[in-house]
Scaffold this motif. Sequence first.
Motif, PDB file in Angstrom:
ATOM      1  N   PRO A 257       1.234  -1.066   0.354  1.00  0.00           N
ATOM      2  CA  PRO A 257       0.348   0.123   0.171  1.00  0.00           C
ATOM      3  C   PRO A 257       0.750   1.382  -0.265  1.00  0.00           C
ATOM      4  CG  PRO A 257      -1.004  -1.543   1.797  1.00  0.00           C
ATOM      5  CD  PRO A 257       0.597  -2.629   1.244  1.00  0.00           C
ATOM      6  N   MET A 261      -0.691   5.765  -4.998  1.00  0.00           N
ATOM      7  CA  MET A 261      -0.824   7.147  -4.285  1.00  0.00           C
ATOM      8  C   MET A 261      -2.334   7.302  -4.295  1.00  0.00           C
ATOM      9  SD  MET A 261       1.687   9.179  -6.681  1.00  0.00           S
ATOM     10  CE  MET A 261       0.547  11.175  -6.473  1.00  0.00           C
ATOM     11  N   ARG A 262      -2.973   8.449  -3.758  1.00  0.00           N
ATOM     12  CA  ARG A 262      -4.389   8.775  -2.985  1.00  0.00           C
ATOM     13  C   ARG A 262      -5.487   7.741  -4.442  1.00  0.00           C
ATOM     14  NH1 ARG A 262      -6.915  11.081   1.275  1.00  0.00           N
ATOM     15  NH2 ARG A 262      -5.223  11.633   1.953  1.00  0.00           N
ATOM     16  N   GLY A 263      -6.497   7.073  -4.279  1.00  0.00           N
ATOM     17  CA  GLY A 263      -7.155   6.590  -5.227  1.00  0.00           C
ATOM     18  C   GLY A 263      -5.821   5.905  -6.779  1.00  0.00           C
ATOM     19  N   GLU A 264      -5.221   5.373  -6.369  1.00  0.00           N
ATOM     20  CA  GLU A 264      -4.591   4.643  -7.311  1.00  0.00           C
ATOM     21  C   GLU A 264      -4.687   3.020  -6.380  1.00  0.00           C
ATOM     22  OE1 GLU A 264      -0.714   6.026  -9.001  1.00  0.00           O
ATOM     23  OE2 GLU A 264      -0.612   4.742  -7.082  1.00  0.00           O
ATOM     24  N   SER A 265      -4.788   1.387  -6.887  1.00  0.00           N
ATOM     25  CA  SER A 265      -5.084   0.352  -6.776  1.00  0.00           C
ATOM     26  C   SER A 265      -3.946  -0.280  -7.040  1.00  0.00           C
ATOM     27  CB  SER A 265      -6.266  -0.106  -7.265  1.00  0.00           C
ATOM     28  OG  SER A 265      -6.698  -0.082  -8.784  1.00  0.00           O
TER      29      SER A 265
END
Length: 413
Positions: A257, A261-265
């Motif tokens: 994790p 970055m924010r929003g990435e999976s």
Amino acid sequence: MNTRANTAVIGAGVIGLLTAWQLRLTGHDVTVIAPSIAQDASYAAAGMLAPISEVQYGQDDLWPIMTASRSEYPQFLSTLSRATSVPTGYRENGTLLIAADRSDRDAVAELAILQREHGMEVSALTSSTLRRREPGLAPGLSKGWDVPSDHQIDPRQLVAATRAALEADLDPRQFPGAGAPARWHTATVTSVEEAPDEQEAPGQRFILTTDDGAAHPFHSVLMVPGLGYSEIAGLPETCPLELRPIHGDVLRLQVNPAQLMRGESHVLDATVRAKVNGRSVYLVPRADGGLVIGASSREDSLAGTHAGSVQELLTDAVAVLPGVKDMELTEITTRARPGTPDERPFLGELRPGLVVSTGYSRHGILLAPLAARLGAALVKPALLGSASSDPTPELSAEDQQLLSRMRLTRHRD
């Protein structure tokens, strides 16, 4: 009064299970006999549906088989999804062909030309376009090509969905004429024989013996035993097939994790097939943040994992996607795949009601829908005593041509 055919499927890999499902759809009451469910080559497979990216020189007779099967996947998955809500793991995420250095670029470029000459959609990407598409890729990669129609499926999820469909109580309005829920028998088949004439009766044309010594009567049999074909005595001995084990080592990793970055999976969107120092490596991103890396191809005496292959896979994967070195290595799987002299599978009839389907090598997941449909179509009739009510569709001229490419006796013709 008509009686449904009591049909055995020997083998429970992806192709065996999909064939059992196709048989059930066409009216057979199916029993799957295997020591385990999808624990051999299917368990290790990455599941690339890549008839274009898989193209190699000298495989002109294999390409039509691969492209035909790929075209059958959407309809197959649609039918499966009507029977169960279990997800199949199918993803339309496309594929990128990558060359790490100049010599790799020349090799991949020549292959891309061959692919386009056969009408396949392969387009070169500029370095800037490649970086925008996949910013996680290593800087300085020599060249990239886009193959938008090559996708993927998670074989382990496909197995779970197909097994659920085989066991489901099907709505007769959606699945008219379908057979009963599948039965499962955990055993290894040791012989397949024709029943003696004085014993033969409806539902009893073949006798299967299992490793516990029990004898099992069936009206029809579809053998999908992988490399185990030569170990089955009886009728298979009348048609020996040239099969050899091709070992492959496959790695499974999980994205950390902290890498996202924010929003990435995931750190990778498309499937990547790369050449690095002349070696092939693929990276297949899963929707849950997993990454499958493979696949070595060895024809040696080592059935276990080859340390050098694992080292090369990790080295080459990091050269293409540097973030690999920060991921968690969760699994190393080694399995043997059934190879044939010309890389084409064997699919055909040994006797009326006895069909063999094996030798799918690296292409088993891709070829599964076609193998299932054609294999089931060769097993007739689904209803004993009523040929006119057989729900199995007739084989088309194209089907006959495909079966000819996979015929059991082609190396002796």
